[in-house]
Design an enzyme around this catalytic site. Structure first.
Site, PDB file in Angstrom:
ATOM      1  CB  CYS A  76      -0.097 -17.671 -26.561  1.00 30.13           C
ATOM      2  SG  CYS A  76       1.722 -18.195 -26.973  1.00 30.13           S
ATOM      3  CB  CYS A  82       4.832 -21.937 -24.505  1.00 32.21           C
ATOM      4  SG  CYS A  82       5.284 -21.215 -23.133  1.00 32.21           S
ATOM      5  CB  CYS A 178       5.211 -13.732 -25.335  1.00 27.72           C
ATOM      6  SG  CYS A 178       4.588 -14.155 -23.731  1.00 27.72           S
ATOM      7  CD  GLN A 307       2.658  -9.097  -6.287  1.00 24.39           C
ATOM      8  OE1 GLN A 307       2.534  -9.918  -7.036  1.00 24.39           O
ATOM      9  NE2 GLN A 307       2.482  -9.563  -5.014  1.00 24.39           N
ATOM     10  CE1 TYR A 336       8.827 -14.978   6.040  1.00 20.11           C
ATOM     11  CE2 TYR A 336       6.574 -14.208   6.901  1.00 20.11           C
ATOM     12  CZ  TYR A 336       7.625 -15.221   6.693  1.00 20.11           C
ATOM     13  OH  TYR A 336       7.594 -15.881   7.961  1.00 20.11           O
ATOM     14  CD  GLU A 357      12.368  -9.884   1.775  1.00 22.41           C
ATOM     15  OE1 GLU A 357      12.925 -10.896   1.289  1.00 22.41           O
ATOM     16  OE2 GLU A 357      11.187  -9.933   1.774  1.00 22.41           O
ATOM     17  CG  ASP A 406       2.763 -11.163   0.535  1.00 22.92           C
ATOM     18  OD1 ASP A 406       2.611 -12.278   0.317  1.00 22.92           O
ATOM     19  OD2 ASP A 406       2.997 -10.295  -0.395  1.00 22.92           O
ATOM     20  CB  CYS A 433       1.628 -16.515  -3.711  1.00 27.20           C
ATOM     21  SG  CYS A 433       3.120 -17.074  -3.199  1.00 27.20           S
TER      22      CYS A 433
END
Length: 476
Positions: A76, A82, A178, A307, A336, A357, A406, A433
């Site tokens: 980039c 950035c 980008c 995702q 979730y 959820e 998740d 995550c």
């Protein structure tokens, strides 16, 4: 007499030793840990400190004496300014090794997890132009580099359309190119900026909450459907609609052209009405099924979560399916569940799926997608997980044989962990995550469960983020 700012030292010829948290790299000087951005393990640099605490310091590299063999050219043109993709200058194989270490270190150090069952991380086949969603901000204050200021450049006099500068809330770096989303993403953004500048459309002033153009969202799918959402700050579309007409004429790829009016003091739009100007009110994604099963279709509307790396999402869900080892008679709980993508990916492998959820709009999406794919064995419920997942709920919906969870980065609520321990499904597949909070939860679940297979997955090349899937088997 005023208090003088303390001048922090310059550290000379320091070797960077490792990749660290939040995309920083790590060095050690006289026993002190120093965090440095935009460098690579093996670089030898001079570091100007700008923060110093008792046990650590932060600084920036001001001179390079030697470059690491792990270094590569950034993708980039905005690298180093950035705030995103901080690992661009590190070879991808080294990125994967760092992420694997990150997962192992968190699980072993914070959760006392036996990582003997950890597999090699699953890298992303596509390491550039892999995202299916980008959100840009309009600001009447554009960030200019020191070189631009010295040269007196006056490009983008209206302000900037791009990404916020880290730790500076009111300035935006105008993005020329980008490398995260395929074309025509860059072309669309530049067309919007050029039209706005040529026609005097005001960019938003986040300090005074004035101006007209506020945000731009671009989404796409592997089926080459494109969605563009322009968010304005006034309940007046007089200036907006001609620009949308130009986008429609110039970019036939846009199948969903929408706008949102946001007069609030914050940028969130989950509670605001979306207006479809041209095309459909959604785009559609297609995902290959697991082990030869039929492909799945997913409707994605402006507020849907999906995702952002579509190809890796399919691989991630395939690992979940493999580790779940579902039987045709099983009841599966998907905690979730979001818009139900994992639940629907697994629905053909078991008797029943129950998804929970807290976002009501996401549950509505899950129900639409279940119907779209012809699944009649799914049920979806909206509500706070700790309040919904009770013994009464389980009695009404059936005891789960397998649970997939998740959670968000904060991990699971302690009441949810306690309920899982009491319900005792034969297997839990934990997708995370954030390996740190996953490690905490795995340690709590170790009262009855043993961690077997562990599968890290890289969803976001050139960043420090990593997903991890852990298989927990009931042993007591």
């Amino acid at each position: 007499m005023g208090r003088r700012n303390k001048v922090l030292p310059l550290l000379t010829e320091v070797t960077i030793t490792d990749a660290g948290a939040e995309g920083m790299a790590v060095a050690k000087v006289d026993g002190m840990v120093v965090f440095v951005p935009f460098v690579v393990p093996g670089d030898v640099v001079d570091i100007q400190l700008y923060k110093k605490k008792k046990n650590y310091a932060e600084g920036r590299a001001v001179k390079f004496h030697a470059y690491s063999e792990l270094r590569t050219e950034p993708l980039c043109p905005h690298f180093g300014i950035c705030g995103g993709c901080k690992w661009q200058t590190m070879r991808y194989e080294a990125q994967l090794e760092a992420k694997q270490r990150q997962v192992r270190d968190n699980l072993e150090r914070l959760g006392a997890v036996d990582c003997s069952g950890m597999r090699p991380i699953c890298g992303s086949e596509q390491t550039s132009y892999y995202r299916n969603k980008l959100e840009f901000t309009f600001s009447n204050r554009a960030w200019r580099t020191a070189e631009q200021l010295a040269n007196g450049e006056t490009t983008h006099p209206n302000g900037g359309l791009g990404f916020h500068i880290p730790q500076i809330f009111d300035k935006v770096l105008p993005i020329e190119h980008c490398a995260l989303q395929a074309e025509p993403s860059n072309e669309i953004r530049l067309a919007v900026q050029q039209y706005a500048e040529a026609n005097g459309l005001e960019f938003y002033d986040i300090r005074n909450h004035t101006g007209y153009l506020r945000n731009l969202v671009i989404r796409n799918t592997s089926t080459e459907h494109w969605m563009v959402i322009v968010i304005i700050a006034k309940d007046d579309t007089t200036q907006l609609l001609p620009m949308l007409d130009i986008l429609h004429e110039r970019f036939p790829q846009i199948t969903s052209l929408q706008y949102i009016i946001n007069t609030k003091m914050n940028d969130s739009y989950s509670d605001l009405e979306v207006h479809t100007y041209l095309g459909t009110d959604h785009i559609e994604e297609r995902m290959e099924g697991y082990a030869g099963r039929p492909a799945l279709r997913f409707i994605i509307n402006p507020k849907s979560f999906y995702q952002t790396n579509s190809a890796q999402a399919q691989r991630l869900y395939s690992y979940v399916a493999e580790l779940a080892e579902l039987q045709s008679s099983d009841t599966l709980y998907d905690l979730y569940t979001g818009t139900g993508t994992i639940a629907l990916f697994l629905a053909s492998m078991c008797r029943r799926v129950v998804g929970i959820e807290y976002v009501e709009e996401a549950i509505a999406d899950a129900k639409v997608n279940a119907k779209l794919n012809g699944f009649e064995n799914t049920s979806f419920y909206a509500g706070d997980m700790a309040q919904v997942l009770t013994q009464q709920f389980i009695a009404e919906n059936g005891r789960p044989d397998v649970v997939v969870t998740d959670p968000p980065r904060a991990g699971m609520h302690e009441r949810v962990v306690a309920q899982l321990l009491e319900t005792a499904p034969r297997k839990i597949v934990y997708v995370s995550c954030n390996p740190a909070t996953q490690a905490r939860d795995l340690q709590l679940l170790s009262a009855r469960y043993e961690v077997r297979r562990i599968q890290p997955v890289d969803m976001f090349p050139h960043t420090h983020h990593v997903e991890n899937v852990a298989e927990l088997v009931l042993v007591r």
